[in-house]
Design an enzyme around this catalytic site. Structure first.
Site, PDB file in Angstrom:
ATOM      1  N   LYS A  86      48.239  54.100  47.564  1.00  0.00           N
ATOM      2  CA  LYS A  86      48.850  53.959  48.913  1.00  0.00           C
ATOM      3  C   LYS A  86      49.230  52.552  49.609  1.00  0.00           C
ATOM      4  O   LYS A  86      49.543  52.482  50.765  1.00  0.00           O
ATOM      5  CB  LYS A  86      47.766  54.578  50.133  1.00  0.00           C
ATOM      6  CG  LYS A  86      47.779  56.108  49.482  1.00  0.00           C
ATOM      7  CD  LYS A  86      46.232  56.704  50.302  1.00  0.00           C
ATOM      8  CE  LYS A  86      45.634  57.856  49.357  1.00  0.00           C
ATOM      9  NZ  LYS A  86      44.368  58.060  49.839  1.00  0.00           N
ATOM     10  N   GLY A  87      48.861  51.697  48.738  1.00  0.00           N
ATOM     11  CA  GLY A  87      48.636  49.991  49.256  1.00  0.00           C
ATOM     12  C   GLY A  87      50.223  49.551  49.523  1.00  0.00           C
ATOM     13  O   GLY A  87      50.062  48.631  50.413  1.00  0.00           O
ATOM     14  N   GLU A  90      54.307  46.812  45.118  1.00  0.00           N
ATOM     15  CA  GLU A  90      52.721  46.878  45.429  1.00  0.00           C
ATOM     16  C   GLU A  90      52.506  45.926  46.596  1.00  0.00           C
ATOM     17  O   GLU A  90      52.982  45.228  47.010  1.00  0.00           O
ATOM     18  CB  GLU A  90      52.137  46.245  44.101  1.00  0.00           C
ATOM     19  CG  GLU A  90      51.558  47.241  42.906  1.00  0.00           C
ATOM     20  CD  GLU A  90      50.229  47.829  43.592  1.00  0.00           C
ATOM     21  OE1 GLU A  90      49.994  47.731  44.688  1.00  0.00           O
ATOM     22  OE2 GLU A  90      49.622  48.354  42.468  1.00  0.00           O
ATOM     23  N   ASP A 137      45.967  42.673  41.203  1.00  0.00           N
ATOM     24  CA  ASP A 137      44.774  42.129  41.145  1.00  0.00           C
ATOM     25  C   ASP A 137      44.661  41.910  39.406  1.00  0.00           C
ATOM     26  O   ASP A 137      45.152  40.948  38.868  1.00  0.00           O
ATOM     27  CB  ASP A 137      43.524  43.146  41.448  1.00  0.00           C
ATOM     28  CG  ASP A 137      42.247  42.500  41.584  1.00  0.00           C
ATOM     29  OD1 ASP A 137      41.807  41.958  40.520  1.00  0.00           O
ATOM     30  OD2 ASP A 137      41.473  42.730  42.583  1.00  0.00           O
TER      31      ASP A 137
HETATM   32  P1  IMP Z   1      44.748  46.046  39.429  1.00  0.00           P
HETATM   33  O1  IMP Z   1      45.074  46.996  38.612  1.00  0.00           O
HETATM   34  O2  IMP Z   1      43.291  45.346  39.097  1.00  0.00           O
HETATM   35  O3  IMP Z   1      45.807  44.842  39.594  1.00  0.00           O
HETATM   36  O4  IMP Z   1      44.494  46.497  40.991  1.00  0.00           O
HETATM   37  C1  IMP Z   1      45.467  46.630  41.931  1.00  0.00           C
HETATM   38  C2  IMP Z   1      44.974  47.834  42.824  1.00  0.00           C
HETATM   39  O5  IMP Z   1      43.559  47.459  43.346  1.00  0.00           O
HETATM   40  C3  IMP Z   1      45.719  47.702  44.055  1.00  0.00           C
HETATM   41  O6  IMP Z   1      46.920  48.553  44.064  1.00  0.00           O
HETATM   42  C4  IMP Z   1      44.722  47.899  45.254  1.00  0.00           C
HETATM   43  O7  IMP Z   1      44.606  49.526  45.501  1.00  0.00           O
HETATM   44  C5  IMP Z   1      43.302  47.493  44.673  1.00  0.00           C
HETATM   45  N1  IMP Z   1      42.861  46.136  45.177  1.00  0.00           N
HETATM   46  C6  IMP Z   1      42.874  44.942  44.489  1.00  0.00           C
HETATM   47  N2  IMP Z   1      42.439  44.044  45.172  1.00  0.00           N
HETATM   48  C7  IMP Z   1      42.315  44.368  46.337  1.00  0.00           C
HETATM   49  C8  IMP Z   1      41.746  44.053  47.656  1.00  0.00           C
HETATM   50  O8  IMP Z   1      41.812  42.670  47.827  1.00  0.00           O
HETATM   51  N3  IMP Z   1      41.885  44.781  48.708  1.00  0.00           N
HETATM   52  C9  IMP Z   1      42.296  45.952  48.668  1.00  0.00           C
HETATM   53  N4  IMP Z   1      42.610  46.767  47.482  1.00  0.00           N
HETATM   54  C10 IMP Z   1      42.702  45.886  46.378  1.00  0.00           C
END
Ligand code: IMP
Ligand code: MG
Length: 178
Positions: free
Chosen positions: A45-46, A101, A105
């Site tokens: 949902k971000g 996105e 992260d």
């Molecule tokens: P990744 O798979 O580790 O790249 O994470 C991405 C997902 O983690 C994003 O779509 C967010 O839902 C969540 N996420 C990562 N960092 C943050 C943050 O600082 N705040 C809120 N959500 C985060």
């Protein structure tokens, strides 16, 4: 947000700064995708707040689709597993795809989505993210369009949540460690 919780929050990116950067991303995308009819696939949902602003700063024809993915089950604890559901309801074969996105992260979510979309043979796949936590990257992905690089802080607002809350904050804040 309850008043007693406000002390936990530090302003990182104010609204006007975010708006400027999104306009710039929109201009870049409009130039790069002229005559390409891209499909923007938002990662729920971000993506929602960012995507709503981004599409309105893009001047070329686009289509919008969504996919659900979550790698943080709750709050701030990262989970290795990426759950996915939904996805584009139209054929993306031969089409130019732009994944939208809120924040990248570790990169696992976007990597998983790219892996799934590739099987549908699009002409191209690129990523646009409002926030990049490039310091936290654990997998090798190429991000073509990024709004801000925000280091490794956990951030909320502008679509980003902590345990599903605070997505409606009109700015981006950093959660201070108690
Ligand atoms: P990744 O798979 O580790 O790249 O994470 C991405 C997902 O983690 C994003 O779509 C967010 O839902 C969540 N996420 C990562 N960092 C943050 C943050 O600082 N705040 C809120 N959500 C985060
Ligand atoms: Mg989340």
């Amino acid at each position: 947000m309850k008043p007693q919780e406000l002390h936990k929050l530090e302003l990182l990116l104010p609204q006007d700064k975010i708006a400027k950067v999104i306009k710039k991303l929109g201009r870049q995308i409009s130039e790069d995708y002229e005559d390409k009819d891209p499909i923007l696939i938002g990662v729920l949902k971000g993506c929602v707040v960012f995507m709503a602003d981004l599409v309105r700063s893009i001047s070329v024809p686009i289509e919008m689709e969504f996919i659900s993915a979550s790698s943080y089950a709750n709050g701030r604890t990262p989970e290795e597993k990426v759950d996915m559901s939904g996805g584009p309801e139209i054929s993306i074969k031969g089409r130019h795809v732009l994944i939208v996105e809120g924040v990248v992260d570790s990169g696992r979510t976007v990597q998983t989505i790219i892996g799934q979309l590739r099987q549908k043979e699009p002409a191209s796949i690129e990523i646009v993210t409002l926030l990049d936590k490039s310091k936290c990257r654990l997998v090798d992905i190429d991000i073509k369009y990024r709004g801000f690089d925000v280091g490794d802080d956990f951030v909320i607002g502008y679509g980003l949540d902590e345990a599903q809350k605070y997505r409606n904050l009109p700015f981006i804040g950093k959660v201070a460690n108690e």
